[in-house]
Design an enzyme around this catalytic site. Structure first.
Site, mmCIF file in Angstrom:
data_model
loop_
_atom_site.group_PDB
_atom_site.id
_atom_site.type_symbol
_atom_site.label_atom_id
_atom_site.label_comp_id
_atom_site.label_asym_id
_atom_site.label_seq_id
_atom_site.Cartn_x
_atom_site.Cartn_y
_atom_site.Cartn_z
ATOM 1 N N HIS A 49 1.903 5.694 -11.912
ATOM 2 C CA HIS A 49 1.489 4.466 -12.581
ATOM 3 C C HIS A 49 2.340 3.291 -12.141
ATOM 4 O O HIS A 49 1.863 2.206 -11.892
ATOM 5 C CB HIS A 49 1.690 4.626 -14.101
ATOM 6 N N ASP A 89 -5.655 10.767 -1.563
ATOM 7 C CA ASP A 89 -5.931 12.203 -1.599
ATOM 8 C C ASP A 89 -5.722 12.847 -0.228
ATOM 9 O O ASP A 89 -5.295 14.000 -0.143
ATOM 10 C CB ASP A 89 -7.357 12.462 -2.101
ATOM 11 N N CYS A 129 -9.547 2.818 2.122
ATOM 12 C CA CYS A 129 -9.567 2.259 0.766
ATOM 13 C C CYS A 129 -8.468 2.860 -0.105
ATOM 14 O O CYS A 129 -8.380 2.538 -1.288
ATOM 15 C CB CYS A 129 -10.921 2.437 0.109
HETATM 16 C C1 PEP Z 1 -7.953 7.907 -2.438
HETATM 17 O O1 PEP Z 1 -7.884 9.100 -2.717
HETATM 18 O O2 PEP Z 1 -7.287 7.348 -1.544
HETATM 19 C C2 PEP Z 1 -8.867 7.028 -3.185
HETATM 20 C C3 PEP Z 1 -9.072 5.788 -2.818
HETATM 21 O O3 PEP Z 1 -9.449 7.550 -4.295
HETATM 22 P P1 PEP Z 1 -8.690 7.747 -5.702
HETATM 23 O O4 PEP Z 1 -7.339 7.145 -5.600
HETATM 24 O O5 PEP Z 1 -9.572 7.071 -6.697
HETATM 25 O O6 PEP Z 1 -8.691 9.234 -5.815
HETATM 26 MG MG MG Z 2 -9.419 10.027 -3.931
#
Ligand code: PEP
Ligand code: MG
Length: 557
Positions: free
Chosen positions: A187, A434, A481
């Site tokens: 966080h 991820d 992203c």
């Molecule tokens: C990621 O995993 O980089 C992503 C953008 O998705 P989230 O952070 O929502 O899992």
């Molecule tokens: Mg993700």
């Protein structure tokens, strides 16, 4: 004499200021027994203290927006949680405990139960203890936990920050954050980045920092300089007063366009992103419409919610991610809560295997919202692992008339088999948060593994390259992203690896744009090679930052 502490860089920028440490934890109240005639009064005081804490947190939640507001609202709700209140009251009545001791024990029991459930519910135990401390302080008159308000700008130093503390940070007064614990996707990391506060976490030796000493926090380099050079302090203060604007056109020094877009989680965020000049939305997290709900929202409700985001970007691209439930985003009506290993479980697109109707209704809602607004809507699925999943998702989108259907690449298998995945997918978006977690086998929320959990890992960068190469074979664009896209020093590396758009927190747009504008595409390619050639993440970062030294120095990044 200056000395430097190092940690994990999580929110770029340089800031200088005096240290203010978080208040010491609220001490554990002694076990005192009340005379019988004081029990009713104690119960009333307990209820009043919980109400005050809840009202205070609700009021703070109303002063901020987006994720910060959500986090504070969750903590406020916990202060009013009837289970906690009933258990604390029972201990006052049955055991004649003082109200502060009763709430201490009741919260301890609840936190232990949550911890036994394992992640992600176990993470809630921190909120429970935070609420407990606030109620105890209210009852005893102790210095309340939470971010201090010394009346001047300062660098906040803490063991770690509770979600509610991070959410209540005011960037006007908290110029930098340093924590002993915490990880790159905690966080603290995500919120300081979205607030634009330079931050370094997992800093060894930060426990020695003392109130009143001046430090220079470099959230890009991951360093905290004690007794810094006065010129560096002056430069950081100057930089702090002038946040870099974004002119709405991302490009390299030789004019190659790199679309700089925003990650958006709700309609407020969409409006702010449009105002900040984002070239579109590279990741619209639709979970806001679903989280905290006992049942799936209706199609009409979803259409309404999506339209409020799409409406902020007429004529521009909005990449809508379908529901990413599971693991760190559990959702009662689609995810099971008894998986032994939720990060490797039925999450993301996998939930559609169990509930194809939920995906179908969401795609219908996205299509209806797209038809009613002028945004250029692209749709992507989270957690795609195989070409077959990509094929089925694209077909499901086509059935709703959604022709721009792509995939998030956040599972190493999809990156390695990119060429086959992009036979079907119209575009890709690298979810580096991820992708790092699955490549390095390092839980994304675990501070102890901060050194592993970084996009500078050459193994992760190789997967970015493999994804782009496979996509290029079919002429498909690939963006990033994940949080990696907000690191201004990493941006040219990602572009050099073949990425054509970056989607980030809006605070990072100006800095990322400025570094790209100072770097040619040939230099980006060379920086990418340099980073991939390094034996580890730390040397990759150091090598690239070394090459970009003049640019980063000039921009105070
Ligand atoms: C990621 O995993 O980089 C992503 C953008 O998705 P989230 O952070 O929502 O899992
Ligand atoms: Mg993700």
């Amino acid at each position: 004499m200056s000395s430097t502490l190092t940690g994990a860089p999580v929110s770029p920028g340089r800031a200088a200021g005096v240290v203010v440490t978080m208040p010491a934890p609220v001490p554990e109240p002694a076990t005192t027994r009340l005379p019988a005639d004081q029990v009713d009064d104690a119960v009333d005081r307990l209820a009043a203290a919980a109400r005050t804490v809840q009202e205070r947190l609700t009021e703070q939640a109303g002063r901020v927006t987006g994720t910060a507001s959500e986090v504070l609202s969750v903590t406020a709700a916990m202060a009013g949680d009837p289970t906690l209140a009933a258990e604390a009251e029972r201990r006052v009545r049955e055991d004649a405990l003082s109200p502060e001791r009763a709430v201490w024990e009741a919260a301890g029991g609840l936190a232990a139960q949550l911890e036994a459930l394992g992640p992600p519910l176990s993470e809630r135990s921190r909120d429970v203890r935070d609420v407990r401390d606030r109620i105890v302080a209210e009852l005893t008159g102790a210095r309340p936990p939470g971010v201090p308000e010394p009346g001047h700008p300062f660098v906040l130093v803490a063991d770690d920050l509770a979600p509610a503390d991070t959410a209540s940070l005011d960037p006007e007064t908290v110029v930098g954050v340093v924590t002993i614990g915490g990880g790159p996707t905690s966080h603290t990391a995500i919120l300081t980045r979205s607030l634009g506060i330079p931050a370094v976490v997992a800093v060894a030796g930060a426990g020695d920092l003392r109130d009143g000493e001046t430090v220079l926090v470099d959230g890009g380099a991951g360093s905290v300089v004690r007794d810094p050079d006065p010129d560096a302090v002056a430069a950081a203060r100057h930089r702090d007063s002038a946040r870099r604007e974004f002119d709405g056109h991302g490009r390299t020094a030789d004019g190659v366009p790199v679309q700089l877009m925003a990650n958006v989680a709700d309609p407020d965020g969409a409006r702010a992103a449009a105002e900040a000049g984002a070239e579109g939305v590279g990741l619209f997290r639709t979970e806001f419409c679903f989280l905290g709900r006992a049942a799936e929202p209706s199609v009409a409700e979803q259409v309404n919610a999506y339209r409020r985001v799409l409406g902020a970007f007429p004529g521009k691209r909005v990449v809508v991610r379908t529901l990413d439930a599971g693991a760190d985003k559990p959702l009662g009506f689609v995810t099971a809560d008894d998986e032994p290993n939720p990060a490797l479980g039925v999450r993301g697109l996998r939930t559609a295997g169990r509930h194809p109707d939920v995906l179908d209704r969401q795609l219908r809602a996205i299509a209806e919202a797209a038809a009613a607004e002028d945004a250029e809507v692209w749709v992507m699925a989270p957690m795609v692992a195989t070409p077959g999943e990509a094929r089925d998702f694209v077909a499901a989108c086509a059935a709703h008339g959604l022709s721009q259907a792509g995939v998030m690449v956040e599972v190493p298998a999809a990156a390695i088999r990119s060429r086959s995945v992009f036979e079907h997918a119209a575009f890709g978006s690298l979810g580096t948060n991820d992708l790092i977690q699955y490549t390095m086998a390092a839980d994304r929320v675990l501070g102890e593994l901060a050194a592993l959990s970084t996009p500078w890992q050459p193994a992760v960068l190789e997967l970015v390259r493999a994804t782009c190469e496979g996509a290029a074979a079919h002429d498909r664009p690939v963006g990033v992203c994940g949080e990696a896209a907000s690191d201004p020093a990493l941006a040219p590396v990602l572009v050099g690896l073949g990425v054509t758009s970056l989607s980030m927190t809006i605070r990072a747009l100006g800095d990322v744009a400025a570094v790209l504008a100072a770097t040619t595409s040939d230099e980006c390619a060379e920086l990418a090679r340099l980073a991939c050639d390094q034996p580890d993440a730390e040397s990759a970062r150091a090598a690239v930052r070394g090459k970009l030294h003049d640019v980063l120095d000039e921009l105070a990044l």
